[in-house]
Design an enzyme around this catalytic site. Structure first.
Site, PDB file in Angstrom:
ATOM      1  N   GLY A 271       0.762  -1.247   0.000  1.00  0.00           N
ATOM      2  CA  GLY A 271       0.000   0.000   0.000  1.00  0.00           C
ATOM      3  C   GLY A 271       0.786   1.286   0.000  1.00  0.00           C
ATOM      4  N   GLY A 315       3.549  -3.578  -3.956  1.00  0.00           N
ATOM      5  CA  GLY A 315       3.479  -3.743  -5.404  1.00  0.00           C
ATOM      6  C   GLY A 315       3.883  -2.444  -6.076  1.00  0.00           C
ATOM      7  N   TYR A 357      -8.909   5.760 -12.674  1.00  0.00           N
ATOM      8  CA  TYR A 357      -8.821   6.333 -11.320  1.00  0.00           C
ATOM      9  C   TYR A 357      -8.592   7.842 -11.322  1.00  0.00           C
ATOM     10  CZ  TYR A 357      -7.223   1.457 -10.480  1.00  0.00           C
ATOM     11  OH  TYR A 357      -7.058   0.103 -10.445  1.00  0.00           O
ATOM     12  N   CYS A 384     -10.427   5.804 -29.215  1.00  0.00           N
ATOM     13  CA  CYS A 384     -11.720   6.415 -29.504  1.00  0.00           C
ATOM     14  C   CYS A 384     -12.554   6.551 -28.239  1.00  0.00           C
ATOM     15  CB  CYS A 384     -12.440   5.599 -30.559  1.00  0.00           C
ATOM     16  SG  CYS A 384     -11.511   5.606 -32.077  1.00  0.00           S
TER      17      CYS A 384
HETATM   18  C1  LIG Z   1      -2.691  -5.039  -4.600  1.00  0.00           C
HETATM   19  C2  LIG Z   1      -2.290  -5.758  -3.395  1.00  0.00           C
HETATM   20  C3  LIG Z   1      -1.057  -5.486  -2.806  1.00  0.00           C
HETATM   21  C4  LIG Z   1      -0.111  -4.438  -3.317  1.00  0.00           C
HETATM   22  O1  LIG Z   1      -0.612  -3.162  -3.158  1.00  0.00           O
HETATM   23  P1  LIG Z   1       0.293  -1.902  -3.561  1.00  0.00           P
HETATM   24  O2  LIG Z   1      -0.534  -0.743  -3.193  1.00  0.00           O
HETATM   25  O3  LIG Z   1       0.544  -2.004  -5.005  1.00  0.00           O
HETATM   26  O4  LIG Z   1       1.532  -1.976  -2.740  1.00  0.00           O
HETATM   27  C5  LIG Z   1      -0.698  -6.233  -1.714  1.00  0.00           C
HETATM   28  N1  LIG Z   1      -1.513  -7.195  -1.208  1.00  0.00           N
HETATM   29  C6  LIG Z   1      -2.713  -7.460  -1.753  1.00  0.00           C
HETATM   30  C7  LIG Z   1      -3.549  -8.519  -1.169  1.00  0.00           C
HETATM   31  C8  LIG Z   1      -3.147  -6.753  -2.857  1.00  0.00           C
HETATM   32  O5  LIG Z   1      -4.336  -7.028  -3.378  1.00  0.00           O
END
Ligand SMILES: *Cc1c(COP(=O)(O)O)cnc(C)c1O
Length: 462
Positions: A271, A315, A357, A384
């Protein structure tokens, strides 16, 4: 000043990278970015204009140095600040491809996958199943069987899945390692579509379901609950939600013992946000990690439990800042008194975040970096859809046809969410490092676009 590239008060497009940018997620540009004598942007020692000549555009350019630095900062920060064992796993949905998996694996991280396809990609890249954690709120029977065949840990989301797994492991008479995903009921301030920890969420067991889940697992002969998990959302700049999360999870960890379960892992999700524009101000990777580690330690002390193995799963902040997308500028439309649209050769098919978003991005004209930002223009995509806008009201020198416009911080949720809308092939991606560029994803050809089409015999002409 942490900024790698920004329009400062003088309206410059690009400010030289400060050597004290410590955390890649706080830099607008990849760490290796420089300008060469031709006033071109250079990433990973490669002139971006030359890369586009060789590989075409749009082009994803991934800086290996930034990606590896990010991995190391996460890994080292948890080792430094957490008293127990820790593992950082890459939420590969941010950008799943074999080369990135191989790099992240070589830095000692694990992987979070959310589909059979991501699991397959990770395994194909040579990652050990021991380091893979399988998420998802509606995994199919086939996906679960695939995971069981490989022996990866399954993060169970709901009762339906728990029953399904109980059946599958019973048939096989083999034990599966599972982690239960909980919905902690924590709000964080981010876009509604990327919030996941609040109660009105499709993910995980709610607080009033958790004990029934513990009960069910404790009765299941072949389910071994090795941990608890929660993930509260994405692109988060605040530190408080993860503090609260540590406390909530430590409480449930303790409660699990009442059901004869003894999980060893607490997984606090990902996150951490990144800087897409000058106004984004995320904490550094080290500060975020320190907060998560120390909050969890404090929560464990107050609940009187030993330190679990701590897992986090970033991520966006792992890959987001490591990549830029290069486009070629084409047509222009001036709507008098309103705005000037400048179109590029990609858009929502290679970066669906703005239309999905309302995400903001920052761009530079990579072939004349010292030109001042004296125009406000809207960078449009070529699809488009009126909403196919890459950047609304970008501050730039007036883009000219043939200019190479580079959008920054496109590593996360761009390629992975890319589509073939309007039958546009997905771009190539190159990995750059030390002056060398290597293809990691081939550009889709026209032939690729019709590869899955089937034309029944009776519809054939002639
Ligand atoms: C998307 C997700 C993450 C990664 O989130 P980021 O904001 O990209 O760091 C981690 N754990 C779960 C379960 C997710 O769905």
């Amino acid at each position: 000043m942490l900024t790698a590239a920004s329009t400062d008060n003088t309206g410059r497009q690009y400010l030289p990278q400060s050597p004290d940018v410590l955390s890649p997620n706080q830099a607008l540009m990849p760490l290796s970015s420089t300008v060469n004598g031709q006033d071109h942007l250079v990433v990973g020692g490669c002139d971006v204009i030359e890369l586009v000549k060789q590989y075409g555009s749009p082009l994803y350019i991934l800086d290996e140095q930034t990606l590896r630095t990010t991995c190391r900062q996460y890994r080292d920060s948890f080792q430094k600040y957490y008293g127990g064992e820790s593992l950082v796993i890459y939420a590969s949905k941010a950008w799943s491809c074999m080369a990135i998996c191989a790099i992240v694996d070589s830095e000692g991280l694990g992987f979070d996958v959310v589909s059979g396809g991501e699991l397959y990609t990770t395994l194909k890249a040579g990652v050990s199943p021991q380091k893979i954690y399988f998420h998802g709120n509606n995994k199919s029977r086939e996906e679960l069987n695939f995971a069981l065949d490989e022996g990866v840990t399954i993060i169970v989301d709901n009762f339906f899945e728990l029953e399904l797994l109980k059946g599958l492991t019973g048939d096989r008479q083999t034990t599966a390692k599972i982690i239960l995903r909980l919905t902690p009921g924590i709000e964080c301030h981010t876009h509604e579509y990327i919030r996941t920890g609040h109660l009105d969420s499709k993910f995980g067991f709610d607080p009033n379901q958790i004990e029934a889940a513990f009960e069910l697992v404790s009765q299941a002969e072949f389910l071994n609950c090795i941990g608890l998990h929660a993930h509260i959302g994405s692109q988060i700049f605040e530190q408080q939600p993860h503090k609260d999360l540590g406390d909530v999870l430590a409480g449930w960890y303790k409660k699990a013992a009442d059901y004869g379960l003894n999980p060893e892992i607490l997984n606090l999700g990902g996150g951490l946000g990144i800087r897409y524009t000058e106004s984004d101000d995320p904490p550094s990777i080290e500060a975020w990690s320190q907060n998560v580690a120390q909050s969890l330690e404090a929560a464990c002390r107050s609940h009187g439990i030993p330190l679990p193995k701590l897992i986090v799963e970033p991520g966006r902040s792992l890959v987001g800042s490591a990549c830029v997308t290069a486009y070629t500028v084409g047509s222009r439309k001036v709507v008098p008194e309103i705005r000037t649209y400048v179109s590029v050769d990609g858009g929502m098919s290679d970066n669906p975040r703005p239309i999905t978003y309302q995400s903001l991005y920052r761009a530079v004209i990579a072939n004349r970096l010292s030109a001042p930002c004296e125009e406000t223009i809207t960078v449009a995509g070529k699809h488009c859809e009126s909403g196919d806008v890459v950047i609304k009201d970008a501050q730039l020198p007036m883009p000219q046809p043939g200019d190479i416009l580079v959008v920054l911080a496109t590593g996360a949720y761009n390629y992975s969410m890319a589509s073939n809308y309007n039958r546009i092939g997905r771009p190539a991606a190159v990995l750059v490092n030390d002056g060398e560029a290597q293809l990691i994803i081939r550009r889709e050809t026209l032939e690729d676009l019709v590869r899955q089409d089937c034309l029944p015999e009776r519809l054939r002409q002639g």
